[in-house]
Design a protein around this motif. Structure first.
Motif, PDB file in Angstrom:
ATOM      1  N   CYS A 196      -5.929   4.460  -4.742  1.00 21.48           N
ATOM      2  CA  CYS A 196      -5.102   3.163  -5.237  1.00 21.48           C
ATOM      3  C   CYS A 196      -5.359   1.873  -4.557  1.00 21.48           C
ATOM      4  N   VAL A 197      -5.745   0.834  -5.199  1.00 19.42           N
ATOM      5  CA  VAL A 197      -6.215  -0.341  -4.489  1.00 19.42           C
ATOM      6  C   VAL A 197      -5.389  -1.514  -5.102  1.00 19.42           C
ATOM      7  N   LEU A 198      -4.951  -2.214  -4.357  1.00 17.97           N
ATOM      8  CA  LEU A 198      -4.363  -3.678  -4.946  1.00 17.97           C
ATOM      9  C   LEU A 198      -4.976  -4.872  -4.382  1.00 17.97           C
ATOM     10  N   GLN A 199      -5.324  -5.784  -4.996  1.00 18.37           N
ATOM     11  CA  GLN A 199      -6.064  -6.742  -4.696  1.00 18.37           C
ATOM     12  C   GLN A 199      -5.423  -8.086  -5.034  1.00 18.37           C
ATOM     13  N   ASP A 200      -5.764  -9.156  -4.327  1.00 16.35           N
ATOM     14  CA  ASP A 200      -5.516 -10.448  -4.558  1.00 16.35           C
ATOM     15  C   ASP A 200      -3.999 -10.749  -4.882  1.00 16.35           C
ATOM     16  N   GLY A 201      -2.990 -10.040  -4.041  1.00 14.25           N
ATOM     17  CA  GLY A 201      -1.602 -10.283  -4.377  1.00 14.25           C
ATOM     18  C   GLY A 201      -1.093 -11.519  -3.243  1.00 14.25           C
ATOM     19  N   ALA A 224      -4.963  -3.912  -0.684  1.00 16.88           N
ATOM     20  CA  ALA A 224      -4.408  -2.720   0.154  1.00 16.88           C
ATOM     21  C   ALA A 224      -4.996  -1.527  -0.649  1.00 16.88           C
ATOM     22  N   GLY A 225      -5.286  -0.590   0.107  1.00 16.77           N
ATOM     23  CA  GLY A 225      -5.922   0.349  -0.207  1.00 16.77           C
ATOM     24  C   GLY A 225      -5.248   1.902   0.362  1.00 16.77           C
ATOM     25  N   VAL A 226      -4.808   2.878  -0.416  1.00 15.96           N
ATOM     26  CA  VAL A 226      -4.028   3.849  -0.104  1.00 15.96           C
ATOM     27  C   VAL A 226      -4.590   5.141  -0.908  1.00 15.96           C
ATOM     28  N   ASN A 227      -5.430   5.767  -0.245  1.00 16.68           N
ATOM     29  CA  ASN A 227      -6.304   6.968  -0.924  1.00 16.68           C
ATOM     30  C   ASN A 227      -5.610   8.112  -0.492  1.00 16.68           C
TER      31      ASN A 227
END
Length: 416
Positions: free
Chosen positions: A148-153, A159-162
């Motif tokens: 799970c990756v969130l980018q350019d917030g 933010a990466g949650v694996n």
């Protein structure tokens, strides 16, 4: 259990500098603090209740994706540690991702509405959906993971949650790494099972620190005997030192450790300082936290409960710091310093981190997921040195000489 959680939550509040301000404020502020502790108590009570009744499996709609192991198999083996660990990391991943998404949602809700924009003078930026991209993957040899990756917030640049739940046979490089840590395996080919959650959060604002956490479970079969152990930790990497934040962070982790063994925090804090060390720079990666490996005492269930407490402490240790600083002012100079410190983060992860090395050496390694810990942007300057007596130099002093944030050694000295 709920009473202990409430007391622990209130004790944590007393160690945060903001509580000093709270003491001088009206009674409603105390009520708010107690209400917050009550909410934490209730949430942890619910979580413990779900675990006790194996209801983790029934909460599929709350996870980021479907578990790697088929639901039917998890239901049949819910008392097995492999199933318990998979359900734990699925829950921790989902809770942490939702908490970060909430920060993004609230940040964009604070922006102007479409009707408030002056189109002649403002550049209209629609509120983006700062959500995690969910990538569920499998591997031929066995298992898979959910990245799970969130980018350019607005709050989080990346933010990466694996989570990963993998099995197969350990490659020679991985076996050698384990032998170097004192694992005495006899067979050359070792069937293994590994399940873990790993997250690295790189905020946009330099006044908000980066956080990393990883909690994992291993099983290795050697001559019809199963060896098992847990490992993991949580550590904080600020770009600008805020002592109040560091104390809050360490105190939250200490409470999680103390619930299981009063000796854990001090021992694992030192382990963290020693592990997250960049020898060629002569500095630590951040202000530490806790780190441990090869935990197989006193028994499997107790070790699992300790890891659970540590994983559940991540949100209360980090989110208050994010909320406190996400809107702090900063400029070009602070941004450049943040990028330089991220370069140090990259150096440690690619050169020294055992987890990264293990992942890269695992057959059918999924490099995209392994390297998700790297920041979206970083920078290197030749022979950079911060200005004397600057805020940047203040941080470097702590990185070169780790600090006893909770004054445990001083307390020991005074009692003796």
């Amino acid at each position: 259990m709920s009473y202990k959680v409430a007391i622990r939550s209130f004790k944590t509040l007393t160690y945060v500098g903001s509580y000093k301000k709270l003491r001088d404020r009206p009674v409603p502020y105390y009520c708010a603090a107690l209400l917050g502790a009550g909410i934490v108590t209730y949430n942890q009570y619910k979580q413990n209740k779900y675990r006790a009744e194996a209801k983790e499996i029934m909460q599929l709609r709350n996870y980021m994706a479907e578990p790697i192991t088929p639901i039917s198999q998890l239901e049949k083996t819910q008392d097995d540690m492999k199933a318990q660990m998979e359900m734990l990391i699925m829950r921790i991943q989902a809770e942490f991702c939702r908490a970060l998404e909430k920060e993004e949602d609230e940040a964009w809700n604070d922006e102007k509405t479409e009707d408030e924009y002056d189109y002649e003078n403002d550049i209209f930026l629609p509120s983006p959906e700062a959500k995690f991209k969910v990538d569920r993957w499998t591997r031929k040899e066995g298992g898979g993971g959910i990245t799970c990756v969130l980018q350019d917030g607005r709050v989080f640049e990346k933010a990466g949650v694996n989570i990963s739940v993998v099995s197969g046979k350990l490659p020679p490089a991985a076996v050698q790494q384990m032998k170097s840590r004192g694992k005495n395996f006899e067979n050359k080919e070792l069937p293994f099972f590994a399940a873990g959650v790993s997250a690295v959060i790189h905020p946009r604002n330099p006044m908000v620190p980066t956080i990393h956490f990883n909690y994992r479970y291993f099983e290795v079969e050697d001559k019809n005997e199963v060896h098992w152990w847990f490992g993991g930790g949580t550590d904080l990497t600020p770009y600008y030192l805020n002592e109040e934040d560091a104390i809050h962070f360490h105190m939250t982790l200490k409470h999680a450790c103390d619930a299981h063994d009063a000796s854990y925090y001090e021992k694992f804090k030192k382990w963290c300082d020693d592990y997250f060390h960049i020898p060629h720079r002569g500095e630590r990666r951040g202000v530490g936290g806790i780190f441990f490996d090869d935990v197989d005492q006193p028994n499997q269930q107790s070790a699992f409960e300790f890891v659970t407490s540590c994983a559940e402490a991540v949100i209360p240790s980090y989110l208050p710091i994010v909320q406190k600083h996400k809107d702090d002012a900063y400029g070009y100079y602070e941004r450049q310093w943040q990028l330089l410190r991220r370069g140090r983060y990259v150096e440690f992860n690619l050169i020294y981190d055992r987890g990264t090395k293990f992942g890269l050496h695992t057959p059918e390694a999924r490099y995209e997921s392994i390297l998700m810990s790297l920041p979206l942007n970083a920078k290197w300057e030749y022979m950079h040195e911060p200005k004397p007596n600057s805020p940047e130099a203040k941080l470097m002093q702590v990185l070169k000489v780790p600090r006893d944030w909770l004054l445990i050694q001083k307390s020991k000295s005074s009692t003796t």
